[in-house]
Design a protein around this motif. Structure first.
Motif, PDB file in Angstrom:
ATOM      1  N   GLU A 227      44.032  32.494  16.733  1.00 51.79           N
ATOM      2  CA  GLU A 227      43.014  32.499  15.693  1.00 51.79           C
ATOM      3  C   GLU A 227      41.614  32.640  16.322  1.00 51.79           C
ATOM      4  N   LYS A 228      40.604  32.820  15.484  1.00 49.56           N
ATOM      5  CA  LYS A 228      39.248  33.072  15.984  1.00 49.56           C
ATOM      6  C   LYS A 228      38.722  31.908  16.811  1.00 49.56           C
ATOM      7  N   GLU A 229      38.872  30.698  16.290  1.00 49.36           N
ATOM      8  CA  GLU A 229      38.420  29.522  17.019  1.00 49.36           C
ATOM      9  C   GLU A 229      39.604  28.923  17.777  1.00 49.36           C
ATOM     10  N   LEU A 230      39.526  29.007  19.111  1.00 45.26           N
ATOM     11  CA  LEU A 230      40.628  28.536  19.939  1.00 45.26           C
ATOM     12  C   LEU A 230      40.656  27.006  19.988  1.00 45.26           C
ATOM     13  N   LYS A 231      41.795  26.440  19.613  1.00 43.16           N
ATOM     14  CA  LYS A 231      41.958  24.995  19.721  1.00 43.16           C
ATOM     15  C   LYS A 231      42.235  24.641  21.179  1.00 43.16           C
ATOM     16  N   GLU A 232      41.768  23.457  21.586  1.00 42.17           N
ATOM     17  CA  GLU A 232      41.957  23.003  22.958  1.00 42.17           C
ATOM     18  C   GLU A 232      42.560  21.606  22.973  1.00 42.17           C
ATOM     19  N   LEU A 233      43.193  21.286  24.109  1.00 38.42           N
ATOM     20  CA  LEU A 233      43.765  19.948  24.253  1.00 38.42           C
ATOM     21  C   LEU A 233      43.721  19.529  25.719  1.00 38.42           C
ATOM     22  N   LYS A 234      43.300  18.297  25.975  1.00 37.77           N
ATOM     23  CA  LYS A 234      43.309  17.731  27.332  1.00 37.77           C
ATOM     24  C   LYS A 234      44.688  17.154  27.619  1.00 37.77           C
ATOM     25  N   VAL A 235      45.210  17.471  28.790  1.00 37.58           N
ATOM     26  CA  VAL A 235      46.498  16.902  29.208  1.00 37.58           C
ATOM     27  C   VAL A 235      46.409  16.515  30.680  1.00 37.58           C
ATOM     28  N   ARG A 236      47.328  15.658  31.094  1.00 37.01           N
ATOM     29  CA  ARG A 236      47.346  15.204  32.487  1.00 37.01           C
ATOM     30  C   ARG A 236      48.681  15.532  33.121  1.00 37.01           C
ATOM     31  N   GLY A 237      48.631  15.859  34.399  1.00 26.36           N
ATOM     32  CA  GLY A 237      49.832  16.143  35.156  1.00 26.36           C
ATOM     33  C   GLY A 237      49.607  15.843  36.624  1.00 26.36           C
ATOM     34  N   ARG A 238      50.503  16.341  37.473  1.00 27.05           N
ATOM     35  CA  ARG A 238      50.374  16.120  38.916  1.00 27.05           C
ATOM     36  C   ARG A 238      49.924  17.399  39.605  1.00 27.05           C
ATOM     37  N   ASP A 239      48.834  17.296  40.341  1.00 20.33           N
ATOM     38  CA  ASP A 239      48.318  18.435  41.095  1.00 20.33           C
ATOM     39  C   ASP A 239      49.327  18.803  42.176  1.00 20.33           C
ATOM     40  N   LEU A 240      49.731  20.064  42.223  1.00 18.64           N
ATOM     41  CA  LEU A 240      50.773  20.485  43.159  1.00 18.64           C
ATOM     42  C   LEU A 240      50.269  20.583  44.595  1.00 18.64           C
ATOM     43  N   ASN A 241      48.954  20.609  44.785  1.00 20.34           N
ATOM     44  CA  ASN A 241      48.404  20.636  46.140  1.00 20.34           C
ATOM     45  C   ASN A 241      48.244  19.238  46.715  1.00 20.34           C
ATOM     46  N   THR A 242      47.634  18.359  45.932  1.00 21.75           N
ATOM     47  CA  THR A 242      47.329  17.013  46.433  1.00 21.75           C
ATOM     48  C   THR A 242      48.392  15.983  46.095  1.00 21.75           C
ATOM     49  N   GLY A 243      49.195  16.250  45.075  1.00 25.85           N
ATOM     50  CA  GLY A 243      50.174  15.271  44.622  1.00 25.85           C
ATOM     51  C   GLY A 243      49.562  14.167  43.779  1.00 25.85           C
ATOM     52  N   LEU A 244      48.261  14.309  43.473  1.00 29.64           N
ATOM     53  CA  LEU A 244      47.547  13.291  42.716  1.00 29.64           C
ATOM     54  C   LEU A 244      47.424  13.684  41.245  1.00 29.64           C
ATOM     55  N   PRO A 245      47.193  12.702  40.360  1.00 27.75           N
ATOM     56  CA  PRO A 245      47.011  13.033  38.934  1.00 27.75           C
ATOM     57  C   PRO A 245      45.791  13.917  38.729  1.00 27.75           C
ATOM     58  N   ARG A 246      45.887  14.831  37.766  1.00 29.42           N
ATOM     59  CA  ARG A 246      44.747  15.697  37.438  1.00 29.42           C
ATOM     60  C   ARG A 246      44.742  15.969  35.942  1.00 29.42           C
ATOM     61  N   GLU A 247      43.558  16.036  35.364  1.00 29.56           N
ATOM     62  CA  GLU A 247      43.401  16.335  33.938  1.00 29.56           C
ATOM     63  C   GLU A 247      42.895  17.755  33.785  1.00 29.56           C
ATOM     64  N   ILE A 248      43.505  18.489  32.851  1.00 31.70           N
ATOM     65  CA  ILE A 248      43.064  19.863  32.579  1.00 31.70           C
ATOM     66  C   ILE A 248      42.916  20.050  31.072  1.00 31.70           C
ATOM     67  N   VAL A 249      42.246  21.117  30.691  1.00 31.59           N
ATOM     68  CA  VAL A 249      42.113  21.484  29.279  1.00 31.59           C
ATOM     69  C   VAL A 249      42.780  22.836  29.082  1.00 31.59           C
ATOM     70  N   LEU A 250      43.729  22.909  28.168  1.00 33.24           N
ATOM     71  CA  LEU A 250      44.370  24.176  27.819  1.00 33.24           C
ATOM     72  C   LEU A 250      43.971  24.559  26.409  1.00 33.24           C
ATOM     73  N   ASN A 251      43.905  25.879  26.152  1.00 36.52           N
ATOM     74  CA  ASN A 251      43.620  26.330  24.795  1.00 36.52           C
ATOM     75  C   ASN A 251      44.823  27.084  24.240  1.00 36.52           C
TER      76      ASN A 251
END
Length: 355
Positions: A227-251
């Motif tokens: 749609e015209k206005e892209l919805k976004e959502l913050k999610v958390r997972g494990r960074d594959l480089n550091t192995g540490l938690p990381r938060e990202i925003v996907l649309n």
């Protein structure tokens, strides 16, 4: 008089079950849908003890120690763990009856089956339900149940196309005169879309997401048409480089990019079923449109997407998630008039083969 009263008492506890890969829904005669819980069982592998079933077991997915296994006992709508499935059905039967009563009969149960199940798979479903406490099991193919649940006049010589987008499988069927004329079942459905999102995040964003997180992304911002206005959502997972938690925003554009290949596979198989369907029935489908059911039909704009791809109107069945179980309930309430949509049980077929 006593038999009539007893007969009424027995019917009051008869059930229709949509035993899906992701969710199990239960319809009770005269009460409607009373259960909608995840098809998940949590087992202590040290003691073989069932710890939780349904909602409580789902909370444990991805969070258990080594000796506790939270699992889905059905894959592609068929049983992969017989004992866990039997315990799950037994749990739902007990939950329906609530109070223990010496005179409570075993219920008759109508249940949906995926397309293309083998005789072994069909017998496993029957046996699991019977051993869980059912008096008798009636079987119906899920697209037919969905069509009955949508109040389509499938007994007429008219073509109706049902696409049931489930959790483990997508069932595509053309129905006429109360039977399936052409069909296709594929292992691309809700769970596959979740895996697509997990894979996309891993490949493109270098982060590992859990499947529950991927499902939340699909439900919250997933769309088959951007749609015209892209919805976004913050999610958390494990960074594959550091192995540490990381938060990202996907649309929603990224989520569509992730699931686009699976959506195309579904459309390609709808086209295939149309190609092998008799022309007169295709004409009916073009006139009346295609009908979408199942939890996957709740993906935003999927009806619009499919319609654009096949140039046929797409109708979203009211409350698509419950269409199959409503169909089993309608069959339960009208066993005599709708008995033609039922398929023979494994026992009935064994008797016929002996004859």
């Amino acid at each position: 008089m006593f038999k009539k009263l007893l007969g009424h008492f027995i019917r009051a506890h008869d059930m229709g079950i949509d035993m899906g890969t992701v969710n199990t829904l239960v319809y009770v005669r005269d009460k409607g849908i009373v259960i909608n819980e995840p098809s998940v069982v949590a087992i202590n592998t040290k003691s073989d003890q069932i710890l939780a079933i349904g909602d409580e077991a789902k909370k444990m997915l991805g969070k258990t120690p080594e000796h506790i296994l939270a699992t889905r006992p059905l894959e592609r709508g068929v049983i992969s763990d017989f004992e866990a499935t039997e315990k799950m059905i037994h749990y739902f039967i007990d939950k329906v009856h609530q109070t223990k009563n010496l005179f409570l009969p075993h219920p008759r149960i109508v249940t949906g089956l995926p397309l293309d199940v083998t005789e072994v798979e069909k017998k496993a479903v029957e046996d699991a339900i019977l051993q869980a406490g059912a008096q008798r099991v009636y079987l119906v193919e899920e697209p037919l149940a969905a069509a009955v649940g949508a109040h389509l006049p499938i007994e007429q010589p008219t073509g109706y196309m049902i696409v049931d987008l489930g959790g483990g499988t997508t069932k595509i069927a053309v129905i006429s005169l109360g039977s399936i004329v052409s069909q296709k079942s594929i292992d691309v459905a809700g769970q596959e879309l979740n895996k697509d999102i997990v894979q996309y995040a891993q490949d493109e964003l270098n982060i590992l997401l859990g499947e529950e997180t991927a499902e939340r992304l699909k439900i919250k911002i997933g769309s088959a048409v951007v749609e015209k206005e892209l919805k976004e959502l913050k999610v958390r997972g494990r960074d594959l480089n550091t192995g540490l938690p990381r938060e990202i925003v996907l649309n929603e554009g990224q989520v569509l990019e992730a699931i686009n290949r699976s959506l195309r596979i579904i459309v390609d198989n709808i086209k295939y079923v149309l190609e092998v369907t008799p022309p007169e029935l295709v004409s009916d489908i073009y006139e009346r449109g295609l009908f979408l059911s199942g939890g996957g039909a709740l993906l935003r704009n999927i009806d619009q997407y499919i319609s654009q791809q096949i140039n046929i109107q797409v109708n979203l069945i009211d409350d698509p998630l419950t269409a199959v179980v409503r169909g089993t309930g309608a069959i339960l309430e009208n066993l005599e008039t709708l008995k033609e949509v039922l398929i023979p049980s494994a026992k009935e077929e064994a008797k016929e083969n002996k004859i």
